[in-house]
Design a protein around this motif. Structure first.
Motif, PDB file in Angstrom:
ATOM      1  N   GLY A 165       0.811  -1.314  -0.170  1.00  0.00           N
ATOM      2  CA  GLY A 165       0.131  -0.009   0.055  1.00  0.00           C
ATOM      3  C   GLY A 165       0.647   1.168  -0.136  1.00  0.00           C
ATOM      4  N   SER A 166       2.004   1.270  -0.049  1.00  0.00           N
ATOM      5  CA  SER A 166       2.727   2.308   0.138  1.00  0.00           C
ATOM      6  C   SER A 166       3.130   3.089  -1.246  1.00  0.00           C
ATOM      7  N   VAL A 167       2.656   2.362  -2.550  1.00  0.00           N
ATOM      8  CA  VAL A 167       2.747   3.204  -3.698  1.00  0.00           C
ATOM      9  C   VAL A 167       1.281   2.901  -4.420  1.00  0.00           C
ATOM     10  N   TYR A 168       0.966   3.866  -5.053  1.00  0.00           N
ATOM     11  CA  TYR A 168      -0.196   3.770  -6.139  1.00  0.00           C
ATOM     12  C   TYR A 168       0.093   4.226  -7.603  1.00  0.00           C
ATOM     13  N   MET A 169      -0.102   3.478  -8.618  1.00  0.00           N
ATOM     14  CA  MET A 169       0.150   3.433  -9.820  1.00  0.00           C
ATOM     15  C   MET A 169      -1.130   3.445 -10.796  1.00  0.00           C
ATOM     16  N   THR A 170      -0.907   4.748 -11.691  1.00  0.00           N
ATOM     17  CA  THR A 170      -1.771   4.827 -12.782  1.00  0.00           C
ATOM     18  C   THR A 170      -1.208   4.488 -13.955  1.00  0.00           C
ATOM     19  N   ALA A 171      -1.843   4.110 -15.059  1.00  0.00           N
ATOM     20  CA  ALA A 171      -1.408   3.719 -16.388  1.00  0.00           C
ATOM     21  C   ALA A 171      -2.735   4.559 -17.394  1.00  0.00           C
ATOM     22  N   CYS A 172      -2.268   5.590 -18.107  1.00  0.00           N
ATOM     23  CA  CYS A 172      -3.145   6.177 -18.958  1.00  0.00           C
ATOM     24  C   CYS A 172      -2.762   6.105 -20.332  1.00  0.00           C
ATOM     25  N   LEU A 222       2.998   6.301 -17.151  1.00  0.00           N
ATOM     26  CA  LEU A 222       2.392   5.609 -15.836  1.00  0.00           C
ATOM     27  C   LEU A 222       3.096   6.356 -14.799  1.00  0.00           C
ATOM     28  N   ARG A 223       2.060   6.840 -13.863  1.00  0.00           N
ATOM     29  CA  ARG A 223       2.371   7.677 -12.807  1.00  0.00           C
ATOM     30  C   ARG A 223       2.340   6.808 -11.385  1.00  0.00           C
ATOM     31  N   LEU A 224       3.542   7.242 -10.661  1.00  0.00           N
ATOM     32  CA  LEU A 224       3.565   6.469  -9.254  1.00  0.00           C
ATOM     33  C   LEU A 224       3.581   7.453  -8.133  1.00  0.00           C
ATOM     34  N   TYR A 225       2.696   7.207  -7.330  1.00  0.00           N
ATOM     35  CA  TYR A 225       2.575   8.010  -6.359  1.00  0.00           C
ATOM     36  C   TYR A 225       2.950   7.453  -4.828  1.00  0.00           C
ATOM     37  N   ASN A 226       3.551   8.476  -3.922  1.00  0.00           N
ATOM     38  CA  ASN A 226       3.778   7.962  -2.503  1.00  0.00           C
ATOM     39  C   ASN A 226       2.593   8.238  -1.885  1.00  0.00           C
ATOM     40  N   THR A 227       1.885   7.131  -1.262  1.00  0.00           N
ATOM     41  CA  THR A 227       0.504   7.000  -0.507  1.00  0.00           C
ATOM     42  C   THR A 227       0.767   7.794   0.800  1.00  0.00           C
ATOM     43  N   ALA A 228       1.891   8.070   1.361  1.00  0.00           N
ATOM     44  CA  ALA A 228       2.088   8.565   2.359  1.00  0.00           C
ATOM     45  C   ALA A 228       1.847  10.328   2.439  1.00  0.00           C
ATOM     46  N   THR A 229       2.116  10.859   1.196  1.00  0.00           N
ATOM     47  CA  THR A 229       1.976  12.073   1.050  1.00  0.00           C
ATOM     48  C   THR A 229       1.170  12.456  -0.101  1.00  0.00           C
TER      49      THR A 229
END
Length: 517
Positions: A192-199, A204-211
């Motif tokens: 759960g530390s990373v969220y990724m989207t593919a458009c 591909l965009r990778l997000y830090n779920t802590a911030t």
């Protein structure tokens, strides 16, 4: 446009899509963040975008707290000792009744909490005769635990799952980010530390779920029409994506040196080739893929070469999945209306024969998701049905599909008779499967005990089904177009949906959604 949102954003002007149904005749209680952290065993670090209050007994201003406490203390002095002792008896089925500042003091002294308190709804029920109806609520259990009203440990893992799955479903949405093209995939990492989207814009965009800030942007290569599927390696070092190309691309998540390797799967034949589904093996050493040529591909990541390929279906393979952590059992789903179970230990690629076949759909299968226990899985299909299966009750491996009756998107026959050989345990209906490979999953084990199944839909809604009853528990409305993919955080009650309306929406628990089911 890529919009990043801070974790502590709580503006009143944020565009939330809230659930219309609100419980009537309700009052609010406040529970400290430290309570919730203790309740979830230390893994609980934040709680969506709830409004933060600095008091316990009803005021929203810190300086009003002292005045209220004094008034409540005077009122509490008139309460008889008999009432106090009867209200805090050892019966775990009766909610404890605390008065005035005794309630606030009991909470504060128990865990030395910070001054952050998060509101949620509880039925207003002051009648002792009706306390049993609230015996399972979170406030009742927390209060009873703090005054030692339980003879036995009240917060077993099953109890935690029950409380979070009934009182803290992610029902409130706000727009997380907006892109310029359709969003095809969106998934949390295993921890759960990373969220990724593919458009469809090729990123591909990778997000830090802590911030919730983006920390990596990957420009996809040779994607053709769009990125079709993505996956995380179980060791959380890499992400992979597939498209209309004979290559699967492997990218590192962390590290200064950029890795973007093209893995050639060497198609068996045909000019146009696409791996509609890819999955890392449980040990992160291999990868499987299901392709539009009806074949299942195995790729060795250590030797960087295709290891094996066999023809498993008579039509496009839209989804593949490992059944458990052993890596020996895989399931494939196809437009030939069948899902097949394969055992790699006895598989002969020249004469492939499945261990069993899941028969029951009357349309092409769009997605397969395993429960992870080696027994149960779900399949989503173009016949507008989602089915639950037990591998101990499947048809023989010799059954063939019906590719000549291939179902195209948009077919919807509500009067169709059930499949005469349907062996599924349960069928779930309500969502719409159209135009793309819409996905469905089991809810997380940690927070819900996998009590639910949730699915995207072509009508712009996300559906949450009860596994046992088959009923629609919640319908999440907010998108204006197809929800192709969605992901539930493995340890926090948060859900993220990705849509063809070019937006990503972040769903958190509704502050007025505390309901005992």
């Amino acid at each position: 446009m890529d919009i990043d949102i801070d974790e502590d954003s709580s503006s009143e002007n944020e565009n939330y899509e809230e659930e219309e149904r609100v419980p009537q005749q309700a009052t609010t209680q406040r529970i400290s963040l430290d309570f919730l952290r203790a309740f979830f065993g230390g893994g609980f670090t934040r709680w969506g975008n709830y409004t933060v209050d600095a008091e316990v007994t009803g005021s929203s201003e810190g300086e009003e707290e002292a005045d209220n406490d004094e008034e409540n203390e005077e009122e509490s002095e008139g309460v008889s000792n008999a009432e106090r002792s009867s209200s805090s008896s050892g019966d775990p089925n009766i909610s404890p009744k605390l008065y005035g500042t005794a309630l606030a003091t009991n909470i504060k002294n128990a865990t030395n909490p910070s001054q952050e308190f998060y509101t949620f709804n509880q039925n207003n029920n002051n009648n002792n005769n009706n306390h049993k109806s609230n015996a399972g609520s979170l406030t009742s259990r927390l209060f009873a635990r703090e005054i030692s009203a339980y003879k036995h440990l009240p917060f077993t893992p099953s109890t935690k799952n029950h409380i979070t799955s009934t009182h803290f479903l992610p029902l409130k949405a706000k727009e997380f980010c907006q892109y310029g093209e359709h969003v095809f995939c969106g998934q949390f990492s295993h921890d759960g530390s990373v969220y990724m989207t593919a458009c469809q814009d090729g990123h591909l965009r990778l997000y830090n779920t802590a911030t919730w800030r983006r920390f990596k942007l990957i420009l996809a290569r040779y994607i053709g029409w769009s990125i079709i599927d993505t996956d995380y390696s179980p060791d959380q070092r890499f992400v992979a994506y597939s498209s209309w190309s004979p290559y699967v691309h492997l990218c590192n998540i962390y590290g200064e040196a950029e890795i973007h390797d093209a893995l050639e799967f060497v198609p068996v034949g045909g000019d146009r080739f696409c791996l509609f589904s890819i999955k890392f093996s449980p040990d992160s050493r291999a990868m499987i893929g299901g392709a539009n040529d009806g074949c299942v591909y195995f790729y060795d990541l250590e030797r960087k070469e295709r290891e094996m390929v066999f023809r498993g279906h008579d039509d496009d393979i839209n989804s593949v999945s490992y059944l458990d952590g052993s890596g020996n059992l895989i399931v494939s789903g196809s437009d030939d209306e069948l899902a097949k179970l394969w055992d790699t230990r006895i598989l002969n690629p020249d004469r492939p024969k499945p261990v069993g076949v899941f028969v029951g759909h009357q349309g092409g299968i769009t997605h397969i998701s395993s429960k992870g226990d080696g027994r149960y899985l779900i399949t989503n299909a173009k016949d507008q049905e989602l089915k639950l299966w037990d591998i101990r009750n499947i048809a023989s491996g010799g059954m063939r599909g019906r590719s000549h009756r291939r179902f195209y998107y948009g077919f919807r026959d509500t009067t169709r008779a059930p499949h005469p050989e349907d062996k599924s345990l349960m069928t779930y209906r309500g969502h719409v499967v159209s135009r793309t490979l819409i996905r469905a999953y089991f809810s997380p084990l940690h927070t819900t005990g996998q009590r639910y199944i949730y699915s995207g839909s072509a009508n712009g809604c996300a559906y949450i089904y009860d596994v046992l009853s088959g009923k629609v528990v919640e319908t999440l409305k907010g998108h204006q177009s197809i929800i192709r993919d969605l992901s539930w955080h493995p340890f926090i009650p948060e859900l993220i949906t990705t849509s063809w309306d070019c937006t990503v929406r972040h769903w958190t628990p509704h502050p007025l959604a505390d309901r005992t089911r």
